[in-house]
Design a protein around this motif. Structure first.
Motif, mmCIF file in Angstrom:
data_model
loop_
_atom_site.group_PDB
_atom_site.id
_atom_site.type_symbol
_atom_site.label_atom_id
_atom_site.label_comp_id
_atom_site.label_asym_id
_atom_site.label_seq_id
_atom_site.Cartn_x
_atom_site.Cartn_y
_atom_site.Cartn_z
ATOM 1 N N GLU A 4 15.635 3.129 -9.010
ATOM 2 C CA GLU A 4 14.450 3.818 -9.498
ATOM 3 C C GLU A 4 13.383 2.752 -9.677
ATOM 4 O OE1 GLU A 4 14.039 6.942 -9.730
ATOM 5 O OE2 GLU A 4 16.117 7.629 -9.515
ATOM 6 N N TRP A 5 12.154 3.067 -9.372
ATOM 7 C CA TRP A 5 11.119 2.042 -9.444
ATOM 8 C C TRP A 5 9.785 2.647 -9.852
ATOM 9 C CZ3 TRP A 5 7.151 2.925 -6.017
ATOM 10 C CH2 TRP A 5 7.446 3.752 -4.926
ATOM 11 N N TRP A 6 8.965 1.788 -10.387
ATOM 12 C CA TRP A 6 7.630 2.177 -10.833
ATOM 13 C C TRP A 6 6.708 0.988 -10.621
ATOM 14 C CZ3 TRP A 6 4.294 0.116 -14.440
ATOM 15 C CH2 TRP A 6 3.194 0.896 -14.782
ATOM 16 N N CYS A 7 5.488 1.236 -10.125
ATOM 17 C CA CYS A 7 4.527 0.151 -9.929
ATOM 18 C C CYS A 7 3.207 0.486 -10.621
ATOM 19 C CB CYS A 7 4.304 -0.158 -8.449
ATOM 20 S SG CYS A 7 3.780 1.246 -7.439
ATOM 21 N N ASP A 8 2.525 -0.542 -11.041
ATOM 22 C CA ASP A 8 1.283 -0.407 -11.782
ATOM 23 C C ASP A 8 0.121 -0.287 -10.797
ATOM 24 O OD1 ASP A 8 -0.841 -0.440 -13.488
ATOM 25 O OD2 ASP A 8 -0.528 -2.477 -14.224
ATOM 26 N N ASN A 47 0.823 -1.205 0.000
ATOM 27 C CA ASN A 47 0.000 0.000 0.000
ATOM 28 C C ASN A 47 0.862 1.261 0.000
ATOM 29 O OD1 ASN A 47 -3.165 -0.478 0.472
ATOM 30 N ND2 ASN A 47 -2.034 -2.147 1.410
ATOM 31 N N ALA A 48 1.966 1.243 0.740
ATOM 32 C CA ALA A 48 2.860 2.402 0.774
ATOM 33 C C ALA A 48 3.450 2.673 -0.608
ATOM 34 C CB ALA A 48 3.974 2.174 1.793
ATOM 35 N N LEU A 49 3.896 1.626 -1.301
ATOM 36 C CA LEU A 49 4.484 1.804 -2.629
ATOM 37 C C LEU A 49 3.464 2.389 -3.602
ATOM 38 C CD1 LEU A 49 6.610 -1.463 -3.012
ATOM 39 C CD2 LEU A 49 7.412 0.847 -2.484
ATOM 40 N N ALA A 50 2.224 1.908 -3.526
ATOM 41 C CA ALA A 50 1.181 2.429 -4.411
ATOM 42 C C ALA A 50 0.922 3.910 -4.128
ATOM 43 C CB ALA A 50 -0.093 1.615 -4.241
ATOM 44 N N LEU A 51 0.854 4.275 -2.862
ATOM 45 C CA LEU A 51 0.599 5.667 -2.510
ATOM 46 C C LEU A 51 1.785 6.560 -2.879
ATOM 47 C CD1 LEU A 51 -1.099 5.037 0.947
ATOM 48 C CD2 LEU A 51 -2.206 6.035 -1.071
ATOM 49 N N ILE A 52 2.998 6.070 -2.683
ATOM 50 C CA ILE A 52 4.191 6.845 -3.057
ATOM 51 C C ILE A 52 4.232 7.052 -4.567
ATOM 52 C CG2 ILE A 52 6.715 6.824 -3.109
ATOM 53 C CD1 ILE A 52 6.581 5.197 -0.466
ATOM 54 N N GLN A 53 3.885 6.003 -5.320
ATOM 55 C CA GLN A 53 3.859 6.092 -6.775
ATOM 56 C C GLN A 53 2.918 7.213 -7.234
ATOM 57 O OE1 GLN A 53 5.453 4.297 -9.245
ATOM 58 N NE2 GLN A 53 4.410 5.561 -10.779
ATOM 59 N N GLN A 54 1.819 7.388 -6.545
ATOM 60 C CA GLN A 54 0.832 8.394 -6.918
ATOM 61 C C GLN A 54 1.186 9.787 -6.415
ATOM 62 O OE1 GLN A 54 -2.531 6.516 -5.109
ATOM 63 N NE2 GLN A 54 -2.908 5.125 -6.831
ATOM 64 N N ASN A 111 -4.167 -6.865 -9.206
ATOM 65 C CA ASN A 111 -3.123 -7.167 -10.193
ATOM 66 C C ASN A 111 -1.797 -7.573 -9.543
ATOM 67 O OD1 ASN A 111 -2.147 -4.740 -9.182
ATOM 68 N ND2 ASN A 111 -1.746 -3.835 -11.203
ATOM 69 N N GLY A 112 -1.762 -7.630 -8.200
ATOM 70 C CA GLY A 112 -0.524 -7.992 -7.519
ATOM 71 C C GLY A 112 0.475 -6.867 -7.423
ATOM 72 N N LEU A 113 0.143 -5.692 -7.985
ATOM 73 C CA LEU A 113 1.001 -4.505 -8.004
ATOM 74 C C LEU A 113 2.391 -4.821 -8.593
ATOM 75 C CD1 LEU A 113 0.383 -1.555 -7.024
ATOM 76 C CD2 LEU A 113 2.020 -1.986 -5.218
ATOM 77 N N PRO A 114 2.468 -5.131 -9.903
ATOM 78 C CA PRO A 114 3.770 -5.391 -10.542
ATOM 79 C C PRO A 114 4.717 -4.213 -10.340
ATOM 80 C CG PRO A 114 1.959 -5.934 -12.019
ATOM 81 C CD PRO A 114 1.352 -5.223 -10.853
#
Length: 278
Positions: free
Chosen positions: A249-253, A100-107, A268-271
Motif C-alpha cells: 500500500e502506498w501514498w505520495c504527497d 508523474n504516474a504515481l502522482a496521477l494514480i494517487q489523485q 517536493n521530490g514527491l515523498p
C-alpha cells in the motif's frame, strides 16, 4: 554526480539558451562538463582493467570492446556522450514518467483499484512470476503509462530539419528549415480526445479502438527515429507498477508545485510512503 545531473537536466531546456555562468543554461553546461569528467574517469579506469585482462562487465566495457567492420572503436568523446545518453534516455525518462504516474494514480483511487484488480488476476493465472506473457496482458498498466505520457510527456518537444520542400498546415516549408514539434501540445490536442475531457486522466481511453490506433501518439517519436528503447522502457515501468501494486500500500504527497525540466518534476521530490500489504 547526482547534483551535477540534476543541474544539467534542469537547465537543459532553460531560456535563454546562453552559456553565461549566472544563467540556468550556463550552469547546466558547466554541470555537463563536470559529468563528462566523471565519465572520462570511468573510461580511464575501465580501460586499465581491460588492459590487465580482467573480465569487466557492464555497458561501458561492452562499448569499449566494440569494433565496427573497419576495425574502428569508439573514441573517448563518443564513449562519454553515450554514457550521458544512457543516463538520460535510459533512466531519467522512465523515472520521471513513473513519478508523474504515481502522482496521477494517487489523485485517482479508482485507477489504483483497477491496477490492483489486474495484478490479482495475473497472479491467479501466472503466480508471482512476471514473465513475458504476464507483461503482455498488463493492458491496464500499459494504458496508465500511455495516458501519463499523453498528459505529461517527458520530452516536451523535438527538433527536426525539413529534408525537402513541403506544405505543412497550409504553409510552404523550404528544405533545410528547422522545425519544432511540440509533443505535449500534439498529445493534449489529439483530435481523438478533443470532445472527451482531453485534460482528464482517464487511462481507459487507451483501451478503446481509437486508443489502440498505431502511430497516433508520438510520445516516443515516430518513423525511423522512433525511440529505440521504447519497448524496454514501457516494460520496466509496467514491472515497477506491478510489483508496487501487488505487495504494497502506498501514498505520495502530491501537494506541491511542478516545474518543467526534462519533463514535469515535483518541487517536493514527491515523498512516497510504502507499507507492506498484510
Amino acid at each position: 554526480m547526482k547534483d551535477l545531473f540534476a543541474t544539467w537536466a534542469t537547465g537543459l531546456v532553460a531560456w535563454p539558451p546562453l552559456q553565461l555562468p549566472f544563467l540556468q543554461y550556463g550552469k547546466a553546461m558547466a554541470a555537463r562538463e563536470g559529468l563528462m569528467k566523471c565519465f572520462q574517469a570511468a573510461v580511464d579506469e575501465t580501460r586499465q582493467q581491460l588492459a590487465s585482462g580482467s573480465n569487466v562487465p557492464g555497458a561501458l566495457a561492452n562499448m569499449m570492446r566494440a569494433v565496427d567492420d573497419e576495425g574502428n572503436r569508439l573514441s573517448d568523446v563518443e564513449l562519454c556522450d553515450n554514457l550521458m545518453l544512457l543516463l538520460f534516455a535510459g533512466h531519467d525518462t522512465s523515472s520521471n514518467t513513473l513519478i508523474n504516474a504515481l502522482a496521477l494514480i494517487q489523485q485517482h483511487p479508482e485507477v489504483k483499484q483497477m491496477l490492483q484488480q489486474e495484478q490479482a488476476a495475473l497472479q491467479t493465472k501466472y503466480g508471482q512470476q512476471i514473465n513475458g506473457s504476464a507483461l503482455r496482458e498488463m493492458t491496464y498498466a500499459d494504458a496508465v503509462i500511455r495516458e501519463t505520457l499523453r498528459l505529461r510527456n517527458v520530452v516536451p518537444q523535438i527538433q527536426r530539419v525539413a529534408a525537402a520542400d513541403l506544405e505543412l498546415g497550409g504553409y510552404h516549408v523550404p528544405e533545410g528549415t528547422a522545425l519544432l514539434l511540440p509533443l505535449n501540445h500534439l498529445n493534449k490536442h489529439d483530435p481523438r480526445w478533443i470532445a472527451d475531457q482531453p485534460d482528464a486522466f482517464r487511462p481507459e481511453r487507451m483501451l478503446t479502438a481509437e486508443g489502440q490506433k498505431p502511430g497516433c501518439q508520438v510520445s516516443f517519436g515516430h518513423g525511423p527515429r522512433y525511440c529505440i528503447g521504447a519497448l524496454m522502457g514501457v516494460a520496466e515501468m509496467k514491472v515497477f507498477l506491478a510489483l508496487l501494486t501487488r505487495g504494497y500500500e502506498w501514498w505520495c504527497d502530491t501537494d506541491t508545485e511542478w516545474e518543467q525540466q526534462m519533463g514535469q518534476v515535483p518541487k517536493n521530490g514527491l515523498p512516497l510512503t510504502v507499507t507492506t500489504r498484510q
